[in-house]
Design a protein around this motif. Structure first.
Motif, mmCIF file in Angstrom:
data_model
loop_
_atom_site.group_PDB
_atom_site.id
_atom_site.type_symbol
_atom_site.label_atom_id
_atom_site.label_comp_id
_atom_site.label_asym_id
_atom_site.label_seq_id
_atom_site.Cartn_x
_atom_site.Cartn_y
_atom_site.Cartn_z
ATOM 1 N N GLY A 43 0.828 -1.206 0.000
ATOM 2 C CA GLY A 43 0.000 0.000 0.000
ATOM 3 C C GLY A 43 0.853 1.242 0.000
ATOM 4 O O GLY A 43 2.069 1.176 -0.020
ATOM 5 N N GLU A 59 -1.383 0.791 -5.883
ATOM 6 C CA GLU A 59 -0.230 0.491 -5.033
ATOM 7 C C GLU A 59 0.090 -1.000 -5.058
ATOM 8 O O GLU A 59 1.250 -1.402 -5.089
ATOM 9 N N GLU A 62 1.890 -1.599 -8.303
ATOM 10 C CA GLU A 62 3.247 -0.994 -8.254
ATOM 11 C C GLU A 62 4.194 -1.816 -7.396
ATOM 12 O O GLU A 62 5.380 -1.920 -7.703
ATOM 13 N N GLU A 63 3.692 -2.386 -6.316
ATOM 14 C CA GLU A 63 4.590 -3.014 -5.332
ATOM 15 C C GLU A 63 4.716 -4.522 -5.502
ATOM 16 O O GLU A 63 5.722 -5.117 -5.143
ATOM 17 N N GLU A 113 9.592 -3.524 -6.099
ATOM 18 C CA GLU A 113 10.382 -2.384 -5.584
ATOM 19 C C GLU A 113 11.365 -2.869 -4.518
ATOM 20 O O GLU A 113 11.215 -2.556 -3.330
HETATM 21 MG MG LIG Z 1 3.988 2.194 -3.048
#
Ligand SMILES: [Mg+2]
Ligand SMILES: CC(C)CCOP(=O)(O)OP(=O)(O)O
Ligand SMILES: [Mg+2]
Ligand SMILES: [Mg+2]
Length: 149
Positions: A43, A59, A62-63, A113
């Motif tokens: 998140g 999120e 993205e993660e 990430e």
């Molecule tokens: Mg993030």
């Protein structure tokens, strides 16, 4: 009156995702300075114009690289937490907690990430890793359980 104290930063809204797979939830150990080395939900910061569901889906993608449609995101609860930034500067987050349930074909989370997260893994709610990221720690201590919310 003494020196004008530095204006306190305004509270920020963040969205965390309780991604459930069977009896387990996805958590990752944070590598960024805020909550370093604590286990957190995927998140992040709510961005201008986003709904909670849109932020949760963005999120998560993205993660973890997982594509979970925003329509599968369900609001569970919201908490507010005072945290300390690097250097001890106080900040405050309104943390919105969303839930989504993994479905066949969603795939497996990837650590997209690695500079921000050590990696993702699945944990049973009754056997969560320690230490938990402060907002999650506080919610668990208050009795929050995404499997029964
Ligand atoms: Mg993030
Ligand atoms: C501190 C937390 C409650 C909100 C921010 O989460 P985060 O550092 O994961 O934020 P980003 O994923 O948006 O970088
Ligand atoms: Mg994040
Ligand atoms: Mg973000």
């Amino acid at each position: 009156m003494g020196n004008q104290t530095e204006a306190a930063a305004a509270p920020t809204v963040a969205v965390g995702v309780c991604l459930l797979k069977g009896k387990k939830v996805l958590l990752g150990r944070r590598r960024c300075s805020l909550g370093y080395s604590t286990f957190s939900l995927p998140g992040g910061h709510l961005e201008l114009g986003e709904s909670f569901e849109e932020c949760a889906a963005r999120e998560l993608k993205e993660e973890t690289g997982l594509d979970i449609d925003k329509k599968r995101m369900e609001f569970l609860t919201a908490t507010t937490n005072k945290l300390l930034l690097e250097g001890g500067k106080p900040c405050q987050y309104a943390s919105v907690c969303m839930r989504a349930v993994m479905e066949h074909g969603d795939g497996e989370p990837q650590n997209v990430e690695p500079e921000l997260c050590d990696g993702w893994d699945w944990y049973e709610w009754d056997n969560l890793p320690k230490p938990l990221f402060r907002p999650l720690h506080n919610a668990v201590r208050a009795g929050f359980n995404p499997f029964y919310a």
